[in-house]
Enzyme design. Structure first.
Site, PDB file in Angstrom:
ATOM      1  N   ILE A 100      -5.233  -0.244  -4.260  1.00 49.33           N
ATOM      2  CA  ILE A 100      -4.478  -1.254  -3.509  1.00 49.33           C
ATOM      3  C   ILE A 100      -5.011  -2.655  -3.837  1.00 49.33           C
ATOM      4  O   ILE A 100      -6.111  -3.035  -3.411  1.00 49.33           O
ATOM      5  CB  ILE A 100      -4.537  -0.959  -1.981  1.00 49.33           C
ATOM      6  N   GLU A 105       3.764  -0.280 -11.022  1.00 49.25           N
ATOM      7  CA  GLU A 105       5.210  -0.002 -10.894  1.00 49.25           C
ATOM      8  C   GLU A 105       5.667   1.166 -11.768  1.00 49.25           C
ATOM      9  O   GLU A 105       6.805   1.224 -12.226  1.00 49.25           O
ATOM     10  CB  GLU A 105       6.029  -1.263 -11.221  1.00 49.25           C
ATOM     11  N   GLY A 106       4.741   2.098 -11.997  1.00 47.44           N
ATOM     12  CA  GLY A 106       5.142   3.359 -12.635  1.00 47.44           C
ATOM     13  C   GLY A 106       4.735   3.488 -14.082  1.00 47.44           C
ATOM     14  O   GLY A 106       4.856   2.552 -14.869  1.00 47.44           O
ATOM     15  N   ALA A 136       0.824  -1.217   0.000  1.00 47.66           N
ATOM     16  CA  ALA A 136       0.000   0.000   0.000  1.00 47.66           C
ATOM     17  C   ALA A 136       0.855   1.263   0.000  1.00 47.66           C
ATOM     18  O   ALA A 136       1.352   1.693   1.046  1.00 47.66           O
ATOM     19  CB  ALA A 136      -0.935  -0.016   1.210  1.00 47.66           C
ATOM     20  N   ARG A 180      -9.485 -18.895 -40.298  1.00 42.52           N
ATOM     21  CA  ARG A 180     -10.507 -17.957 -40.787  1.00 42.52           C
ATOM     22  C   ARG A 180     -10.396 -17.790 -42.312  1.00 42.52           C
ATOM     23  O   ARG A 180      -9.347 -17.353 -42.817  1.00 42.52           O
ATOM     24  CB  ARG A 180     -10.320 -16.610 -40.086  1.00 42.52           C
TER      25      ARG A 180
HETATM   26  C1  LIG Z   1      -4.317  -2.506 -11.775  1.00 43.90           C
HETATM   27  C2  LIG Z   1      -3.543  -1.652 -10.837  1.00 43.90           C
HETATM   28  C3  LIG Z   1      -3.067  -2.201  -9.653  1.00 43.90           C
HETATM   29  C4  LIG Z   1      -2.372  -1.397  -8.741  1.00 43.90           C
HETATM   30  N1  LIG Z   1      -1.956  -1.946  -7.559  1.00 43.90           N
HETATM   31  C5  LIG Z   1      -1.358  -1.146  -6.643  1.00 43.90           C
HETATM   32  C6  LIG Z   1      -1.019  -1.682  -5.350  1.00 43.90           C
HETATM   33  O1  LIG Z   1      -1.259  -2.859  -5.054  1.00 43.90           O
HETATM   34  N2  LIG Z   1      -0.428  -0.851  -4.452  1.00 43.90           N
HETATM   35  C7  LIG Z   1      -0.150   0.452  -4.724  1.00 43.90           C
HETATM   36  O2  LIG Z   1       0.400   1.130  -3.872  1.00 43.90           O
HETATM   37  N3  LIG Z   1      -0.478   0.992  -5.952  1.00 43.90           N
HETATM   38  C8  LIG Z   1      -1.076   0.222  -6.899  1.00 43.90           C
HETATM   39  N4  LIG Z   1      -1.430   0.749  -8.121  1.00 43.90           N
HETATM   40  C9  LIG Z   1      -1.183   2.143  -8.385  1.00 43.90           C
HETATM   41  C10 LIG Z   1      -0.085   2.410  -9.417  1.00 43.90           C
HETATM   42  O3  LIG Z   1       1.182   2.166  -8.840  1.00 43.90           O
HETATM   43  C11 LIG Z   1      -0.266   3.860  -9.875  1.00 43.90           C
HETATM   44  O4  LIG Z   1      -1.485   3.939 -10.602  1.00 43.90           O
HETATM   45  C12 LIG Z   1       0.869   4.358 -10.752  1.00 43.90           C
HETATM   46  O5  LIG Z   1       2.093   4.388 -10.051  1.00 43.90           O
HETATM   47  C13 LIG Z   1       0.560   5.800 -11.247  1.00 43.90           C
HETATM   48  O6  LIG Z   1       0.240   6.625 -10.179  1.00 43.90           O
HETATM   49  P1  LIG Z   1      -1.135   7.391 -10.153  1.00 43.90           P
HETATM   50  O7  LIG Z   1      -2.229   6.486 -10.528  1.00 43.90           O
HETATM   51  O8  LIG Z   1      -1.222   8.106  -8.849  1.00 43.90           O
HETATM   52  O9  LIG Z   1      -1.015   8.426 -11.345  1.00 43.90           O
HETATM   53  P2  LIG Z   1      -0.548   9.935 -11.246  1.00 43.90           P
HETATM   54  O10 LIG Z   1       0.732  10.033 -10.482  1.00 43.90           O
HETATM   55  O11 LIG Z   1      -1.705  10.754 -10.814  1.00 43.90           O
HETATM   56  O12 LIG Z   1      -0.236  10.243 -12.761  1.00 43.90           O
HETATM   57  C14 LIG Z   1      -1.229  10.610 -13.730  1.00 43.90           C
HETATM   58  C15 LIG Z   1      -0.514  11.015 -15.019  1.00 43.90           C
HETATM   59  O13 LIG Z   1       0.326  12.152 -14.783  1.00 43.90           O
HETATM   60  C16 LIG Z   1       1.673  11.857 -15.071  1.00 43.90           C
HETATM   61  N5  LIG Z   1       2.534  12.460 -14.047  1.00 43.90           N
HETATM   62  C17 LIG Z   1       2.350  12.407 -12.697  1.00 43.90           C
HETATM   63  N6  LIG Z   1       3.338  13.066 -12.089  1.00 43.90           N
HETATM   64  C18 LIG Z   1       4.148  13.546 -13.061  1.00 43.90           C
HETATM   65  C19 LIG Z   1       5.354  14.304 -13.057  1.00 43.90           C
HETATM   66  N7  LIG Z   1       5.927  14.693 -11.919  1.00 43.90           N
HETATM   67  N8  LIG Z   1       5.915  14.604 -14.259  1.00 43.90           N
HETATM   68  C20 LIG Z   1       5.347  14.203 -15.422  1.00 43.90           C
HETATM   69  N9  LIG Z   1       4.208  13.490 -15.482  1.00 43.90           N
HETATM   70  C21 LIG Z   1       3.628  13.164 -14.315  1.00 43.90           C
HETATM   71  C22 LIG Z   1       1.775  10.315 -15.015  1.00 43.90           C
HETATM   72  O14 LIG Z   1       2.849   9.808 -15.814  1.00 43.90           O
HETATM   73  C23 LIG Z   1       0.413   9.906 -15.553  1.00 43.90           C
HETATM   74  O15 LIG Z   1       0.422   9.934 -16.950  1.00 43.90           O
HETATM   75  C24 LIG Z   1      -2.127  -0.034  -9.048  1.00 43.90           C
HETATM   76  C25 LIG Z   1      -2.590   0.511 -10.265  1.00 43.90           C
HETATM   77  C26 LIG Z   1      -3.301  -0.286 -11.138  1.00 43.90           C
HETATM   78  C27 LIG Z   1      -3.833   0.319 -12.415  1.00 43.90           C
END
Ligand SMILES: Cc1cc2nc3c(=O)[nH]c(=O)nc-3n(C[C@H](O)[C@H](O)[C@H](O)COP(=O)(O)OP(=O)(O)OC[C@H]3O[C@@H](n4cnc5c(N)ncnc54)[C@H](O)[C@@H]3O)c2cc1C
Length: 391
Positions: free
Chosen positions: A159, A367-368, A127, A272
């Protein structure tokens, strides 16, 4: 049940193990994954099935009942599991990666409590991500020390498996926020600790039977002995012992479905028939299949190289980010072509392509994002200091 890693003396018999695993995936995991997706319902059969087969402890050290595989030995097996899509890949990816945090930083008591049962069907949760901020030093969740307890407050979201998880690795501030990374710690929180609430935010695009919850901590009291490592080590623990190698696992999780989509597309194209000929005889379709094969070969080669160098202790943060970035871009190109080759029926859930097409979209974020990976790569290209991967 026809498969168990216990039947094999890994890694000596890796090739035969991979072939047997492929059969197990097709006969046991694929039908369960398809059913879970169709019903949009989690199956309690999945974790026991995968744990019994040894698939949740492939990288876990032998002293804790695992197979102790290196990354080079592990990735070909994760590729096979990932062919079943997100619902099976998720548990394999999580369980084969998260143990390292407690292994590297845990007290003897923590190792005994969590690692001695790790090879079984227990479900750990990670988390970090928060709704109001991001996934780094701007997180807001805090743990304030009061006597023998931390009082946790804050909200996490996205999460995975929070509803079925038995314990959570929670990344939070224990120190002043002005300390930045040095104020961040990791605390192990057992599920159902009073003050912890789980909320379902709604359905997700991929892995339809799985969920990624909102987790709220409201004055949640956690014993100080649940701190993992030292105060201020939280981000280091998360990155070095989980997220960095886990990015490589996400690249492998891209490879499996891409290979499966190629196999399905080849079979479909041969069967197909339009205008009197199998579409596989049309040059336009052949070009799509060729491009898919090139992408997949390049990704597999990058993964093999990265895994070998990671096992050798080299600093491969940049190369791992390259693998993850290339992996998700490969899923985009390969899944688009696979869908086009299948025609309209490819969008119907009777076809596995429909499930895989949705599932691979999740990999863009775990993972980003691609932007995060490009940032890591650009820093290296520009000669700026980069973090090392590994310990
Ligand atoms: C299926 C799934 C499972 C997941 N499981 C987990 C989990 O178990 N535990 C957990 O902790 N997380 C989990 N996540 C979260 C995941 O790690 C995040 O969604 C991911 O790291 C992106 O963060 P965010 O969603 O907050 O996007 P944001 O950080 O809000 O980003 C949104 C957009 O803005 C861009 N952006 C953001 N900041 C910047 C910057 N400084 N410069 C340039 N561009 C930027 C990003 O590249 C993206 O395009 C999960 C996500 C998914 C979809």
């Amino acid at each position: 049940m026809g498969f168990s890693t216990k039947n094999f003396k890994l890694p000596e018999q890796l090739d035969s193990c991979k072939a047997a695993l492929r059969e197990f995936v097709q006969t046991e995991l694929d039908p369960l994954a398809i059913e879970m997706n169709r019903k949009r319902q989690w199956s309690e059969k999945l974790f026991p099935l995968m744990s019994e087969a040894g698939l949740l402890s492939l990288r876990l050290p032998k002293e804790y009942g695992g197979q102790g595989l290196t990354y080079s030995q592990y990735w070909p097996l994760l590729e096979e599991i990932a062919k079943s899509g997100g619902v099976c890949r998720g548990p394999a990816h999580g369980k084969n990666g998260m143990w390292e945090m407690i292994h590297d930083y845990g007290t003897e008591e923590q190792k005994k409590k969590y690692l001695s049962t790790w090879s079984g069907p227990s479900c750990p949760v990670f988390a970090l991500t928060e709704p109001e901020t991001g996934t780094g030093v701007d997180i807001k969740t805090t743990a304030t020390k009061r006597g023998d307890y931390y009082i946790l407050n804050g909200t996490k979201w996205l999460i995975s498996a929070a509803d079925i998880g038995e314990f959570f690795h929670v990344v939070c501030y224990t120190g002043d926020r002005s300390l930045g990374p040095k104020g961040i710690s990791m605390i192990l929180v057992d599920a159902k600790t009073p003050g912890m609430e789980i909320e379902d935010p709604g359905e997700f695009m991929g892995g339809r039977a799985t969920a990624h919850h909102i987790v709220r901590f409201k004055d949640c009291k956690v014993p100080v002995k649940n701190l993992l490592g030292k105060e201020g080590q939280g981000l280091d623990i998360a990155l070095k012992s989980f997220l960095d190698p886990s990015r490589l696992s996400i690249a492998i999780s891209c490879l499996g479905p891409c290979q499966k989509m190629l196999e399905l597309s080849v079979a479909f194209a041969k069967e197909r028939i339009t205008f009197g000929k199998p579409i596989a005889e049309r040059q336009a379709v052949q070009m799509m299949l060729a491009d898919m094969a090139v992408d997949i070969h390049a990704l597999r080669t990058m993964i093999a190289d990265c895994a070998r160098r990671y096992d050798a202790g080299e600093k491969v943060a940049t190369q791992i980010s390259m693998c993850k970035l290339f992996g998700v871009e490969t899923t985009r190109r390969v899944s688009d072509s696979a869908l086009l080759i299948h025609g309209g029926i490819g969008t119907c859930s009777i076809n596995m392509i429909e499930m895989l097409y949705r599932d691979v979209r999740e990999l863009w974020f775990e993972e980003g994002t691609p932007t995060v990976q490009r940032t890591v790569i650009a820093r290296d290209v520009l000669g700026k200091e980069i973090r090392s991967v590994g310990k």
